[in-house]
Design a protein around this motif. Structure first.
Motif, PDB file in Angstrom:
ATOM      1  N   VAL A 190      13.078  36.885  17.328  1.00 37.07           N
ATOM      2  CA  VAL A 190      14.252  37.018  17.135  1.00 37.07           C
ATOM      3  C   VAL A 190      14.697  37.744  18.266  1.00 37.07           C
ATOM      4  CG1 VAL A 190      16.632  37.641  15.863  1.00 37.07           C
ATOM      5  CG2 VAL A 190      14.873  35.918  15.242  1.00 37.07           C
ATOM      6  N   ASN A 197      25.023  33.260  11.849  1.00 34.27           N
ATOM      7  CA  ASN A 197      23.909  32.206  11.539  1.00 34.27           C
ATOM      8  C   ASN A 197      24.969  30.940  11.068  1.00 34.27           C
ATOM      9  OD1 ASN A 197      22.363  33.684  12.358  1.00 34.27           O
ATOM     10  ND2 ASN A 197      20.776  34.069  10.986  1.00 34.27           N
ATOM     11  N   SER A 200      16.176  37.407  21.670  1.00 35.54           N
ATOM     12  CA  SER A 200      17.590  38.439  21.926  1.00 35.54           C
ATOM     13  C   SER A 200      17.093  39.190  23.317  1.00 35.54           C
ATOM     14  CB  SER A 200      17.823  39.732  21.128  1.00 35.54           C
ATOM     15  OG  SER A 200      18.385  40.651  21.570  1.00 35.54           O
ATOM     16  N   ILE A 224      23.997  41.073  23.485  1.00 37.01           N
ATOM     17  CA  ILE A 224      23.868  42.863  22.901  1.00 37.01           C
ATOM     18  C   ILE A 224      22.627  43.223  23.529  1.00 37.01           C
ATOM     19  CG2 ILE A 224      24.054  44.826  21.419  1.00 37.01           C
ATOM     20  CD1 ILE A 224      26.501  43.382  21.860  1.00 37.01           C
ATOM     21  N   PRO A 266      15.733  30.209   6.908  1.00 32.35           N
ATOM     22  CA  PRO A 266      16.168  30.163   8.613  1.00 32.35           C
ATOM     23  C   PRO A 266      15.348  29.182   8.820  1.00 32.35           C
ATOM     24  CG  PRO A 266      14.714  31.930   7.362  1.00 32.35           C
ATOM     25  CD  PRO A 266      14.580  31.069   5.971  1.00 32.35           C
ATOM     26  N   LEU A 315      12.640  40.655   3.504  1.00 33.55           N
ATOM     27  CA  LEU A 315      13.674  41.942   4.575  1.00 33.55           C
ATOM     28  C   LEU A 315      14.179  42.831   4.158  1.00 33.55           C
ATOM     29  CD1 LEU A 315      14.176  42.501   7.954  1.00 33.55           C
ATOM     30  CD2 LEU A 315      15.619  40.321   7.848  1.00 33.55           C
ATOM     31  N   TYR A 350      11.081  38.582  13.222  1.00 29.27           N
ATOM     32  CA  TYR A 350      11.776  39.350  13.557  1.00 29.27           C
ATOM     33  C   TYR A 350      11.940  39.224  14.214  1.00 29.27           C
ATOM     34  CZ  TYR A 350      15.119  43.165  12.934  1.00 29.27           C
ATOM     35  OH  TYR A 350      15.791  44.022  12.476  1.00 29.27           O
ATOM     36  N   THR A 389      19.999  42.633  15.664  1.00 30.65           N
ATOM     37  CA  THR A 389      18.905  42.837  15.647  1.00 30.65           C
ATOM     38  C   THR A 389      18.748  43.244  16.612  1.00 30.65           C
ATOM     39  OG1 THR A 389      16.206  42.281  16.341  1.00 30.65           O
ATOM     40  CG2 THR A 389      17.843  41.094  17.417  1.00 30.65           C
ATOM     41  N   TYR A 426      21.613  46.319  15.594  1.00 29.55           N
ATOM     42  CA  TYR A 426      20.959  47.628  14.714  1.00 29.55           C
ATOM     43  C   TYR A 426      19.926  49.044  15.585  1.00 29.55           C
ATOM     44  CZ  TYR A 426      16.922  49.738  11.331  1.00 29.55           C
ATOM     45  OH  TYR A 426      16.220  50.123  10.685  1.00 29.55           O
ATOM     46  N   PHE A 486      17.735  36.850   6.172  1.00 33.48           N
ATOM     47  CA  PHE A 486      16.926  36.233   7.231  1.00 33.48           C
ATOM     48  C   PHE A 486      18.532  35.473   7.570  1.00 33.48           C
ATOM     49  CE2 PHE A 486      13.272  36.882   9.805  1.00 33.48           C
ATOM     50  CZ  PHE A 486      12.814  37.284   8.279  1.00 33.48           C
ATOM     51  N   GLN A 487      19.733  35.591   7.207  1.00 33.00           N
ATOM     52  CA  GLN A 487      20.692  34.911   7.067  1.00 33.00           C
ATOM     53  C   GLN A 487      22.034  35.660   7.722  1.00 33.00           C
ATOM     54  OE1 GLN A 487      22.875  32.764   4.106  1.00 33.00           O
ATOM     55  NE2 GLN A 487      24.241  31.570   5.548  1.00 33.00           N
ATOM     56  N   ILE A 488      21.422  36.645   7.873  1.00 33.37           N
ATOM     57  CA  ILE A 488      22.314  37.907   8.474  1.00 33.37           C
ATOM     58  C   ILE A 488      21.510  38.520   9.559  1.00 33.37           C
ATOM     59  CG2 ILE A 488      24.381  38.497   7.080  1.00 33.37           C
ATOM     60  CD1 ILE A 488      23.015  40.764   6.322  1.00 33.37           C
ATOM     61  N   LEU A 489      19.919  37.975  10.949  1.00 37.50           N
ATOM     62  CA  LEU A 489      19.288  38.134  11.589  1.00 37.50           C
ATOM     63  C   LEU A 489      19.660  37.332  13.080  1.00 37.50           C
ATOM     64  CD1 LEU A 489      17.134  40.317  12.940  1.00 37.50           C
ATOM     65  CD2 LEU A 489      15.462  38.469  11.527  1.00 37.50           C
ATOM     66  N   ASN A 490      20.332  37.813  13.466  1.00 34.83           N
ATOM     67  CA  ASN A 490      20.107  36.849  14.673  1.00 34.83           C
ATOM     68  C   ASN A 490      20.255  38.180  16.207  1.00 34.83           C
ATOM     69  OD1 ASN A 490      22.858  38.275  15.730  1.00 34.83           O
ATOM     70  ND2 ASN A 490      23.619  36.544  13.811  1.00 34.83           N
ATOM     71  N   GLU A 491      20.730  37.318  17.592  1.00 36.14           N
ATOM     72  CA  GLU A 491      19.826  37.983  18.240  1.00 36.14           C
ATOM     73  C   GLU A 491      21.060  38.839  19.106  1.00 36.14           C
ATOM     74  OE1 GLU A 491      20.413  34.542  18.411  1.00 36.14           O
ATOM     75  OE2 GLU A 491      18.599  33.812  18.964  1.00 36.14           O
ATOM     76  N   THR A 492      22.319  38.959  17.687  1.00 38.68           N
ATOM     77  CA  THR A 492      23.273  40.024  18.284  1.00 38.68           C
ATOM     78  C   THR A 492      22.618  41.052  17.149  1.00 38.68           C
ATOM     79  OG1 THR A 492      24.818  38.926  18.820  1.00 38.68           O
ATOM     80  CG2 THR A 492      25.620  41.030  18.343  1.00 38.68           C
TER      81      THR A 492
END
Lengths: 198, 472
Positions: B269, B211, B273, B231, A80, A25, B266, A103, A106, A95-101
């Motif tokens: 997620v 996370n 969201s 968001i 993850p 990623l 990806y 994504t 960005y 992936f540790q800094i990928l989450n619902e917020t």
């Protein structure tokens, strides 16, 4: 050590199409910088006022030299949870800094930046402006530079169909051309096919 | 495990036997119904406040009686008198936050503790019986003495892996495993509780702090929320993007499945969201904290911002149909090797303000007794001074807060104020006398787990005699 690194299978052999676990990623900052260098950006003041990009809800969720601790933005051993990666026992640090917020943050951030730039830093799209009337050429230009021509035909068609609907011709205004070019660039930057570098 | 289960069955049988034949059948059934505890119609939430970096226990819960204070002051390089010096706090500054246990309580060496001066609000909650202090808790595989710690036979005397290492001990506190582990005990609680949350089972385990493995389960996913709520992706929101072709193109690109695993994850997620954004934000729109409570959260306190969105989600429980939730929030910056006396008080002030505000919000929302909040941290630190701060340790003191908490009391065993006694492994690094598993087990039982379920969540709990420490 060098011998071990350079002769490692992962270094010598390109992953085949059958390797579904291949790739990594791209980090948010790397995406942002790649965009800026690909389309060309200049500062209107010479200051390049890009400050804190750490906010995960309204910005990139990652900012150079601003990692939350001495352990950087993510850990090399991060796996993850609840993913096929975890099942396969594979690490995916980014992936540790990928989450619902992040994504969503960005996608919103890049939508704004690809057209309007960031503070004094404005995108130029110089090379693309010259071919803006030729949508397939624009797509090919972006696909080569952003994904090394790895975007799927289906995704390319999706983007091409939308850009064609802008009806940009060689006599369109620069603003109309930029609307289309920024949209095309942004869509590609949002696609997981770009986000995962292979 | 089989043995333990058999013991449990025997215990149950004995309890039933003791009740005798006259006991109504309903009570017998109740005794056996623990496995179904999550089907209850009430609400309960567990909130983990993680203090990243390793909180300095000795300047958080401070020895206050003259004798033990003198030891603390001397070990922390305080010099003569009882003034603030070295990394020791002044004794006079602790008077207002000295803790008096309700119903009296005699601790090791007749210790009396005070909270750090910044924790005056928590002192108030202690006085109201809403706050308890768990003394010297940390990761252990089994009860461990100093001799067992020093023994080289790690088969006989196993220790948690990679002690004193930030990333690993954070992971062990959250998940029983060192870095790279993928299932936390909060997430395992979520696995058991998911079915209570009807259609919104995705909102079982929520992190407002990025996370964290704590809230990752086998089935329960960690849902990430920002302090401002969920968001919305502007490009697919009809209110913001009125060109349907544009919305459709973006939506199709960002949600499509792929044979590449990373691309697929990806997109998963992103799909999550999108799916939850509308649900969460419309439910949150119906929740407003009163002006005074809202003001308690202040501005610019990242922990308070996270706890505020947690309070609002709890406030939206009826709209969301949620009955059991596990939350994770965090505050960083506790690795105070340097500038301890300057940086640590500011962090404690943030903890104090955020927890006081959050407690007030739970009272206002009518869930004071349904929400239990606890602190955790990588590890405690040394009691000894390194001249400007303290270094990585092991056991530490933690807070447990809420209306269901049997507060105003200390739990566990107070460590001697010493860098030589057998309850520390050097320089006042505490050898835990209570394990994280016992601490977690107590919280899990309150949350609604049966003892057998606890065994499945905390694999080492069978090594400890105390599965319910009684603080909640």
């Amino acid at each position: 050590v060098w011998k071990a690194i350079l002769t490692d299978d992962e270094a010598r052999i390109a992953p085949g199409a059958a390797d579904t676990l291949a790739g990594k990623l791209r980090e948010p900052v790397v995406r942002f910088v790649q965009w800026a260098r690909t389309v060309g950006t200049t500062s209107t003041t010479g200051e390049y006022e890009i400050y804190d990009l750490s906010a995960s809800d309204t910005s990139l969720g990652q900012s150079p030299l601003r990692s939350p601790s001495v352990f950087n933005f993510f850990r090399p051993g991060y796996v993850p949870p609840n993913t096929a990666l975890a099942v396969a026992g594979k690490q995916a640090p980014e992936f540790q800094i990928l989450n619902e917020t992040t994504t969503a943050g960005y996608i919103n951030f890049m939508q704004w930046v690809t057209r309007g730039g960031f503070n004094d830093v404005k995108p130029q799209y110089t090379q693309l402006l010259a071919i803006a009337h030729d949508v397939p050429a624009v797509i090919a230009w972006l696909n080569l530079r952003l994904t090394a021509n790895q975007m799927s035909a289906a995704s390319l068609t999706t983007i091409q169909d939308l850009l064609s609907a802008f009806n940009v011709t060689s006599s369109s205004t620069e603003s109309q051309k930029l609307d289309m070019l920024a949209t095309g660039t942004w869509l590609m930057l949002c696609s997981p096919e770009y986000l995962v570098q292979k | 495990m089989n043995l333990w289960t058999r013991r449990l069955v025997l215990q149950r049988a004995m309890q039933l036997g003791a009740m005798g034949v006259a006991t109504p059948l309903a009570i017998n059934l109740a005794a056996f119904s623990e496995a179904a505890a999550f089907d209850n119609t009430d609400y309960k939430a567990l909130v983990c406040v993680f203090l990243y970096g390793g909180n300095d226990y000795a300047n958080t819960v401070v020895p206050y009686d003259a004798t033990n204070y003198a030891l603390y002051h001397q070990i922390r390089a305080g010099g003569p008198g009882e003034l603030q010096a070295g990394i020791a706090l002044a004794r006079a500054d602790l008077a207002a936050t000295a803790l008096t246990p309700n119903n009296g309580q005699t601790l090791t060496d007749n210790l009396q503790y005070a909270l750090a001066p910044q924790l005056a609000g928590l002192k108030g909650l202690w006085d109201q019986g809403k706050l308890a202090v768990q003394l010297n808790v940390g990761p252990l595989i089994q009860p461990t003495s100093i001799n067992q710690y020093r023994d080289t036979n790690r088969v006989l005397n196993p220790l948690p892996p990679k002690l004193f290492s930030h990333n690993d001990q954070q992971s062990i506190w959250q998940s029983n495993g060192s870095e790279g582990s993928t299932i936390g005990w909060g997430g395992r609680l979520g696995d058991l509780a998911m079915s209570s949350n009807a259609s919104n089972s995705l909102l079982t385990c929520i992190s407002a702090a990025g996370n964290a493995v704590f809230v990752a389960g086998n089935d329960a996913l960690q849902y990430q929320i920002s302090p401002g709520g969920a968001i919305s992706i502007r490009g697919i929101d009809p209110a913001l993007t009125n060109w349907a072709a544009m919305r459709n193109a973006l939506n199709s690109l960002i949600t499509r499945t792929s044979t590449n695993v990373m691309e697929n994850e990806y997109a998963a997620v992103t799909r999550r969201s999108i799916a939850m954004e509308g649900v969460v934000n419309s439910a949150l729109a119906g929740v407003a904290l009163s002006g005074p409570t809202d003001a308690l959260f202040g501005t610019g306190n990242p922990l308070a911002n996270q706890l505020k969105i947690v309070a609002r989600i709890i406030g939206a429980r009826a709209a969301l149909g949620t009955r059991r939730q596990v939350f994770f929030v965090s505050l960083g910056g506790f690795d105070n090797h340097n500038l301890l006396m300057q940086d640590h008080p500011r962090l404690l002030q943030r903890i104090n303000d955020a927890l006081v505000a959050f407690h007030a919000a739970t009272v206002e929302l009518g869930v004071e007794s349904k929400v239990t909040t606890f602190t955790a941290s990588d590890f405690g630190r040394t009691l000894a001074s390194n001249a400007d701060g303290s270094d990585h340790g092991w056991g530490s003191h933690q807070f447990v807060m809420g209306g269901a908490v049997a507060g105003g009391r200390f739990y566990g065993t107070a460590p001697h104020v010493s860098i030589q006694t057998d309850d520390q492994v050097g320089q006042g690094r505490l050898l835990p006398t209570t394990s994280v598993d016992e601490f977690a087990s107590t919280l899990a039982l309150w949350f609604g787990c049966s003892p057998t379920e606890v065994q499945g969540i905390l694999p080492n709990i069978g090594n400890f005699s105390n599965t319910d420490l009684g603080f909640v």
